[in-house]
Design a protein around this motif. Structure first.
Motif, PDB file in Angstrom:
ATOM      1  N   HIS A   1       0.836  -1.201   0.000  1.00 63.51           N
ATOM      2  CA  HIS A   1       0.000   0.000   0.000  1.00 63.51           C
ATOM      3  C   HIS A   1       0.868   1.248   0.000  1.00 63.51           C
ATOM      4  CE1 HIS A   1       1.154  -0.044   4.204  1.00 63.51           C
ATOM      5  NE2 HIS A   1       0.697   1.180   4.311  1.00 63.51           N
ATOM      6  N   PHE A   2       0.239   2.348  -0.377  1.00 67.18           N
ATOM      7  CA  PHE A   2       0.849   3.667  -0.246  1.00 67.18           C
ATOM      8  C   PHE A   2       0.134   4.345   0.914  1.00 67.18           C
ATOM      9  CE2 PHE A   2       1.390   3.188  -5.020  1.00 67.18           C
ATOM     10  CZ  PHE A   2       2.734   2.877  -4.948  1.00 67.18           C
ATOM     11  N   ARG A   3       0.865   4.610   1.971  1.00 63.61           N
ATOM     12  CA  ARG A   3       0.263   5.167   3.178  1.00 63.61           C
ATOM     13  C   ARG A   3      -0.368   6.536   2.924  1.00 63.61           C
ATOM     14  NH1 ARG A   3       3.366   5.440   8.812  1.00 63.61           N
ATOM     15  NH2 ARG A   3       3.531   3.268   8.219  1.00 63.61           N
ATOM     16  N   ALA A   4       0.373   7.426   2.261  1.00 64.16           N
ATOM     17  CA  ALA A   4      -0.084   8.807   2.095  1.00 64.16           C
ATOM     18  C   ALA A   4      -1.406   8.899   1.335  1.00 64.16           C
ATOM     19  CB  ALA A   4       0.987   9.632   1.390  1.00 64.16           C
ATOM     20  N   THR A   5      -1.598   8.028   0.349  1.00 63.66           N
ATOM     21  CA  THR A   5      -2.812   8.091  -0.459  1.00 63.66           C
ATOM     22  C   THR A   5      -3.847   7.035  -0.081  1.00 63.66           C
ATOM     23  OG1 THR A   5      -1.747   6.713  -2.141  1.00 63.66           O
ATOM     24  CG2 THR A   5      -1.652   9.113  -2.452  1.00 63.66           C
ATOM     25  N   ARG A   6      -3.501   6.182   0.897  1.00 59.23           N
ATOM     26  CA  ARG A   6      -4.404   5.121   1.379  1.00 59.23           C
ATOM     27  C   ARG A   6      -4.869   4.224   0.223  1.00 59.23           C
ATOM     28  NH1 ARG A   6      -8.792   8.269   4.191  1.00 59.23           N
ATOM     29  NH2 ARG A   6      -9.760   6.232   4.307  1.00 59.23           N
TER      30      ARG A   6
ATOM     31  N   GLN B   1       7.452   2.889  -9.173  1.00 57.47           N
ATOM     32  CA  GLN B   1       6.947   1.744  -8.408  1.00 57.47           C
ATOM     33  C   GLN B   1       5.794   1.134  -9.196  1.00 57.47           C
ATOM     34  OE1 GLN B   1       7.763   0.157  -5.225  1.00 57.47           O
ATOM     35  NE2 GLN B   1       6.511  -1.222  -6.424  1.00 57.47           N
ATOM     36  N   PRO B   2       6.073   0.129 -10.044  1.00 56.42           N
ATOM     37  CA  PRO B   2       4.992  -0.443 -10.848  1.00 56.42           C
ATOM     38  C   PRO B   2       3.964  -1.132  -9.965  1.00 56.42           C
ATOM     39  CG  PRO B   2       7.009  -1.724 -11.101  1.00 56.42           C
ATOM     40  CD  PRO B   2       7.351  -0.539 -10.252  1.00 56.42           C
ATOM     41  N   HIS B   3       2.688  -0.833 -10.225  1.00 58.01           N
ATOM     42  CA  HIS B   3       1.621  -1.405  -9.408  1.00 58.01           C
ATOM     43  C   HIS B   3       0.275  -1.271 -10.112  1.00 58.01           C
ATOM     44  CE1 HIS B   3       1.319   2.888  -8.553  1.00 58.01           C
ATOM     45  NE2 HIS B   3       0.053   2.654  -8.237  1.00 58.01           N
ATOM     46  N   VAL B   4      -0.643  -2.130  -9.711  1.00 56.97           N
ATOM     47  CA  VAL B   4      -2.042  -2.037 -10.120  1.00 56.97           C
ATOM     48  C   VAL B   4      -2.817  -1.654  -8.867  1.00 56.97           C
ATOM     49  CG1 VAL B   4      -4.049  -3.282 -11.009  1.00 56.97           C
ATOM     50  CG2 VAL B   4      -1.757  -3.818 -11.899  1.00 56.97           C
ATOM     51  N   THR B   5      -3.441  -0.488  -8.883  1.00 55.84           N
ATOM     52  CA  THR B   5      -4.241  -0.052  -7.734  1.00 55.84           C
ATOM     53  C   THR B   5      -5.481  -0.933  -7.639  1.00 55.84           C
ATOM     54  OG1 THR B   5      -3.447   2.218  -7.891  1.00 55.84           O
ATOM     55  CG2 THR B   5      -5.534   1.874  -6.724  1.00 55.84           C
ATOM     56  N   LEU B   6      -5.696  -1.509  -6.447  1.00 59.78           N
ATOM     57  CA  LEU B   6      -6.846  -2.382  -6.221  1.00 59.78           C
ATOM     58  C   LEU B   6      -7.970  -1.678  -5.468  1.00 59.78           C
ATOM     59  CD1 LEU B   6      -4.907  -5.583  -5.098  1.00 59.78           C
ATOM     60  CD2 LEU B   6      -5.861  -5.093  -7.372  1.00 59.78           C
ATOM     61  N   GLN B   7      -7.592  -0.895  -4.454  1.00 60.23           N
ATOM     62  CA  GLN B   7      -8.580  -0.206  -3.624  1.00 60.23           C
ATOM     63  C   GLN B   7      -8.041   1.166  -3.233  1.00 60.23           C
ATOM     64  OE1 GLN B   7     -10.729  -2.387  -0.488  1.00 60.23           O
ATOM     65  NE2 GLN B   7      -9.272  -4.048  -0.843  1.00 60.23           N
ATOM     66  N   ARG B   8      -8.959   2.087  -3.024  1.00 56.64           N
ATOM     67  CA  ARG B   8      -8.635   3.421  -2.502  1.00 56.64           C
ATOM     68  C   ARG B   8      -9.311   3.585  -1.148  1.00 56.64           C
ATOM     69  NH1 ARG B   8      -6.272   6.275  -6.427  1.00 56.64           N
ATOM     70  NH2 ARG B   8      -6.708   5.732  -8.579  1.00 56.64           N
ATOM     71  N   GLN B   9      -8.837   4.543  -0.403  1.00 51.07           N
ATOM     72  CA  GLN B   9      -9.413   4.883   0.902  1.00 51.07           C
ATOM     73  C   GLN B   9      -9.451   3.677   1.847  1.00 51.07           C
ATOM     74  OE1 GLN B   9     -13.167   6.548  -0.304  1.00 51.07           O
ATOM     75  NE2 GLN B   9     -12.242   8.524  -0.786  1.00 51.07           N
ATOM     76  N   ILE B  10      -8.361   2.918   1.877  1.00 53.30           N
ATOM     77  CA  ILE B  10      -8.309   1.748   2.741  1.00 53.30           C
ATOM     78  C   ILE B  10      -8.130   2.180   4.194  1.00 53.30           C
ATOM     79  CG2 ILE B  10      -7.495   0.118   1.005  1.00 53.30           C
ATOM     80  CD1 ILE B  10      -4.656   0.616   2.033  1.00 53.30           C
TER      81      ILE B  10
ATOM     82  N   ARG C   1      -7.379  -0.476   6.716  1.00 49.05           N
ATOM     83  CA  ARG C   1      -6.391  -1.416   7.250  1.00 49.05           C
ATOM     84  C   ARG C   1      -5.606  -2.026   6.100  1.00 49.05           C
ATOM     85  NH1 ARG C   1     -10.173  -4.599  11.426  1.00 49.05           N
ATOM     86  NH2 ARG C   1     -10.283  -2.990  13.016  1.00 49.05           N
ATOM     87  N   PRO C   2      -4.477  -1.451   5.779  1.00 53.07           N
ATOM     88  CA  PRO C   2      -3.714  -1.963   4.637  1.00 53.07           C
ATOM     89  C   PRO C   2      -3.017  -3.277   4.930  1.00 53.07           C
ATOM     90  CG  PRO C   2      -2.511  -0.231   5.749  1.00 53.07           C
ATOM     91  CD  PRO C   2      -3.851  -0.300   6.424  1.00 53.07           C
ATOM     92  N   LEU C   3      -2.855  -4.061   3.894  1.00 51.43           N
ATOM     93  CA  LEU C   3      -1.972  -5.215   3.957  1.00 51.43           C
ATOM     94  C   LEU C   3      -0.586  -4.683   3.646  1.00 51.43           C
ATOM     95  CD1 LEU C   3      -3.977  -7.947   2.056  1.00 51.43           C
ATOM     96  CD2 LEU C   3      -3.582  -7.772   4.495  1.00 51.43           C
TER      97      LEU C   3
END
Length: 184
Positions: A91-96, A133-142, A144-146
């Motif tokens: 996860h990206f903490r700053a953007t949740r 940082q290559p990634h596929v965003t799955l969810q926003r506004q999380i 409890r991040p994994l």
């Protein structure tokens, strides 16, 4: 000069566009990615299946001339197709934002992103200096991040990249693939 697989279409002649280059998964891979969105404790807002992607270079709002310049430059890309293993959930903490990406990005992916970011810079479009940082965003506004977890790998033979319009006439909105180019 190589031609795009699908002809470029502008959202409206003479209007600005919001564009980015991306890897666009096929339907079976998008369905598999959606299974990672079902983490019950994350409490986030899942990204729509039809909008799952891996951003390579974000151009943002561009003029018609810049958009055409990006299309022309993309047609000159000579990178080879490659295999991508999506096996790292983080996860990206700053953007949740919760995401899935490669634990060890292949060199071919890093080169492709660098080439496309270079084309954006050449068109006068600023690009971040931070590491890609290559990634596929799955969810926003999380809630409890994994955090950094090895995930069962999803394999992806990447054989093309796309130019995506976000919204219409320079305003944010739904994603639409406007051009597609093959990798060698």
């Amino acid at each position: 000069m190589r031609r795009p697989l699908r002809a470029a279409q502008s959202s409206a002649a003479g209007h600005d566009e919001r564009l980015f280059f991306a890897l666009w998964p096929d339907a079976p891979l998008r369905d598999a990615l959606c299974r990672y969105q079902r983490h019950p404790d994350a409490g986030g807002r899942p990204i729509a299946n039809c909008q799952l992607h891996l951003t390579l270079a974000f151009a943002g709002r561009v003029s018609p001339a810049q958009g055409q310049g990006l299309r022309d430059a993309a047609a000159t890309v000579t990178e080879r197709r490659f295999f991508l293993s999506l096996d790292w959930l983080d996860h990206f903490r700053a953007t949740r934002v919760q995401w899935l990406g490669p634990r060890r990005p292949p060199d071919a992916l890093l080169r492709l992103a660098a080439v496309l970011r270079g084309h954006c810079r050449a068109a006068g479009i600023a690009q971040p200096e931070a590491n890609f940082q290559p990634h596929v965003t799955l969810q926003r506004q999380i809630r409890r991040p994994l955090r950094g977890a090895v995930a069962p790998a999803l394999g992806w033979w990447v054989d093309h990249f796309v130019l995506v319009e976000s919204g219409a006439q320079g305003r944010a909105g739904d994603y639409r693939v406007v051009s597609r180019w093959p990798l060698r």
